[in-house]
Design a protein around this motif. Structure first.
Motif, mmCIF file in Angstrom:
data_model
loop_
_atom_site.group_PDB
_atom_site.id
_atom_site.type_symbol
_atom_site.label_atom_id
_atom_site.label_comp_id
_atom_site.label_asym_id
_atom_site.label_seq_id
_atom_site.Cartn_x
_atom_site.Cartn_y
_atom_site.Cartn_z
ATOM 1 N N UNK A 1 17.664 -34.250 -63.168
ATOM 2 C CA UNK A 1 17.004 -32.940 -63.219
ATOM 3 C C UNK A 1 15.523 -33.082 -63.574
ATOM 4 N N UNK A 2 15.207 -33.959 -64.525
ATOM 5 C CA UNK A 2 13.805 -34.180 -64.905
ATOM 6 C C UNK A 2 13.029 -34.764 -63.728
ATOM 7 N N UNK A 3 13.611 -35.748 -63.037
ATOM 8 C CA UNK A 3 12.938 -36.352 -61.883
ATOM 9 C C UNK A 3 12.669 -35.308 -60.812
ATOM 10 N N UNK A 4 13.645 -34.454 -60.551
ATOM 11 C CA UNK A 4 13.475 -33.414 -59.533
ATOM 12 C C UNK A 4 12.351 -32.463 -59.929
ATOM 13 N N UNK A 5 12.343 -32.057 -61.171
ATOM 14 C CA UNK A 5 11.294 -31.135 -61.649
ATOM 15 C C UNK A 5 9.922 -31.792 -61.556
ATOM 16 N N UNK A 6 9.808 -33.046 -61.982
ATOM 17 C CA UNK A 6 8.513 -33.742 -61.921
ATOM 18 C C UNK A 6 8.024 -33.882 -60.480
ATOM 19 N N UNK A 7 8.926 -34.246 -59.592
ATOM 20 C CA UNK A 7 8.534 -34.387 -58.186
ATOM 21 C C UNK A 7 8.083 -33.043 -57.627
ATOM 22 N N UNK A 8 8.814 -31.982 -57.953
ATOM 23 C CA UNK A 8 8.436 -30.657 -57.435
ATOM 24 C C UNK A 8 7.133 -30.153 -58.058
ATOM 25 N N UNK A 9 6.880 -30.516 -59.292
ATOM 26 C CA UNK A 9 5.627 -30.102 -59.944
ATOM 27 C C UNK A 9 4.419 -30.746 -59.278
ATOM 28 N N UNK A 10 4.558 -32.022 -58.929
ATOM 29 C CA UNK A 10 3.425 -32.753 -58.379
ATOM 30 C C UNK A 10 3.409 -32.803 -56.864
ATOM 31 N N UNK B 1 14.175 -35.408 -46.689
ATOM 32 C CA UNK B 1 13.649 -34.759 -45.487
ATOM 33 C C UNK B 1 12.124 -34.704 -45.508
ATOM 34 N N UNK B 2 11.540 -34.575 -46.700
ATOM 35 C CA UNK B 2 10.090 -34.533 -46.861
ATOM 36 C C UNK B 2 9.467 -35.925 -46.901
ATOM 37 N N UNK B 3 10.285 -36.970 -46.917
ATOM 38 C CA UNK B 3 9.772 -38.335 -46.980
ATOM 39 C C UNK B 3 9.355 -38.754 -48.377
ATOM 40 N N UNK B 4 9.846 -38.055 -49.389
ATOM 41 C CA UNK B 4 9.449 -38.344 -50.770
ATOM 42 C C UNK B 4 10.294 -39.462 -51.368
ATOM 43 N N UNK B 5 11.566 -39.545 -50.992
ATOM 44 C CA UNK B 5 12.459 -40.565 -51.538
ATOM 45 C C UNK B 5 13.132 -41.319 -50.383
ATOM 46 N N UNK B 6 13.476 -42.589 -50.600
ATOM 47 C CA UNK B 6 14.126 -43.355 -49.531
ATOM 48 C C UNK B 6 15.620 -43.021 -49.418
ATOM 49 N N UNK B 7 16.147 -43.181 -48.216
ATOM 50 C CA UNK B 7 17.543 -42.843 -47.923
ATOM 51 C C UNK B 7 18.528 -43.644 -48.771
ATOM 52 N N UNK C 1 3.439 -42.209 -59.024
ATOM 53 C CA UNK C 1 4.083 -43.335 -59.689
ATOM 54 C C UNK C 1 5.028 -42.911 -60.807
ATOM 55 N N UNK C 2 4.592 -42.027 -61.692
ATOM 56 C CA UNK C 2 5.433 -41.606 -62.817
ATOM 57 C C UNK C 2 6.670 -40.879 -62.311
ATOM 58 N N UNK C 3 6.475 -39.955 -61.381
ATOM 59 C CA UNK C 3 7.601 -39.182 -60.857
ATOM 60 C C UNK C 3 8.629 -40.086 -60.198
ATOM 61 N N UNK C 4 8.151 -40.991 -59.362
ATOM 62 C CA UNK C 4 9.063 -41.891 -58.666
ATOM 63 C C UNK C 4 9.700 -42.862 -59.654
ATOM 64 N N UNK C 5 8.964 -43.246 -60.692
ATOM 65 C CA UNK C 5 9.546 -44.098 -61.736
ATOM 66 C C UNK C 5 10.717 -43.406 -62.416
ATOM 67 N N UNK C 6 10.545 -42.149 -62.759
ATOM 68 C CA UNK C 6 11.633 -41.382 -63.373
ATOM 69 C C UNK C 6 12.777 -41.223 -62.371
ATOM 70 N N UNK C 7 12.430 -41.013 -61.112
ATOM 71 C CA UNK C 7 13.458 -40.889 -60.072
ATOM 72 C C UNK C 7 14.276 -42.182 -59.976
ATOM 73 N N UNK C 8 13.599 -43.339 -59.917
ATOM 74 C CA UNK C 8 14.319 -44.609 -59.826
ATOM 75 C C UNK C 8 15.139 -44.871 -61.091
ATOM 76 N N UNK C 9 14.643 -44.428 -62.236
ATOM 77 C CA UNK C 9 15.436 -44.519 -63.472
ATOM 78 C C UNK C 9 16.709 -43.691 -63.309
ATOM 79 N N UNK C 10 16.587 -42.498 -62.742
ATOM 80 C CA UNK C 10 17.777 -41.663 -62.548
ATOM 81 C C UNK C 10 18.752 -42.311 -61.567
#
Length: 175
Positions: A128-137, A81-87, A142-151
């Motif tokens: 959970x780590x990806x969510x926390x990193x995204x919310x922190x920043x 909804x925030x446009x942070x991750x693709x559908x 790049x790092x946050x989205x990298x962890x997200x794509x890894x998840x």
């Protein structure tokens, strides 16, 4: 109801609070982050208590993974909804969760128990780590989205792993 199951139910009840706080306060407040961290920690805590104090129940085996899915998917949809991750990544995650849940239901109807795999547990931790990193920043760095794509990749891999290891449950001759 034992302590481990109460913690699992607490995690589910935390989700609407997390959603409301996220929608009202993100990105200007750390309150949604703290609520999410409490929910994520409760996943570790209920499992630890269940194993250490012999509180493993059928109810807990069923509800604990659902509580994890509700918590993580809620955060991912809010990020969408925030446009942070693709559908498409959310679709992959939800598809895997529904597929594994269906596999478990079929297995259960045949008195087969499908335990959580290490891939599944690692998938949850990386989500959970990806969510926390995204919310922190608060931005798709790049790092946050990298962890997200890894998840997301681990989500797909763990889904395939569940199907492969439990293919006898999907006895396609009886469909």
């Amino acid at each position: 109801m034992n302590t481990a199951n109460k913690i699992t139910i607490f995690r589910i009840l935390l989700v609407p609070i997390f959603i409301i706080c996220f929608e009202k306060l993100f990105p200007s407040s750390i309150i949604p982050l703290i609520i999410f961290i409490i929910g994520a920690f409760s996943d570790f805590l209920d499992g630890f208590i269940a194993r250490k104090y012999n509180q493993v129940t059928t109810f807990g085996k069923f509800l604990d993974p659902i509580a994890d899915k509700i918590l993580a998917i809620s955060a991912f949809i809010l990020f969408l909804e925030q446009g942070i991750v693709p559908a498409w990544t959310i679709i992959v995650i939800i598809f895997r969760e529904l597929l594994v849940s269906a596999l478990r239901m079929i297995a259960s109807s045949n008195n087969i128990n499908i335990a959580a795999s290490y891939f599944g547990k690692f998938k949850t931790v990386t989500q959970f780590i990806a969510i926390i990193l995204i919310m922190l920043n608060k931005t798709p760095e790049t790092v946050n989205i990298g962890v997200y794509y890894l998840s997301v990749a681990l989500t797909g891999i763990s889904g395939l792993d569940y199907i492969y290891k439990n293919k006898e449950v999907l006895d396609l001759k009886n469909i």
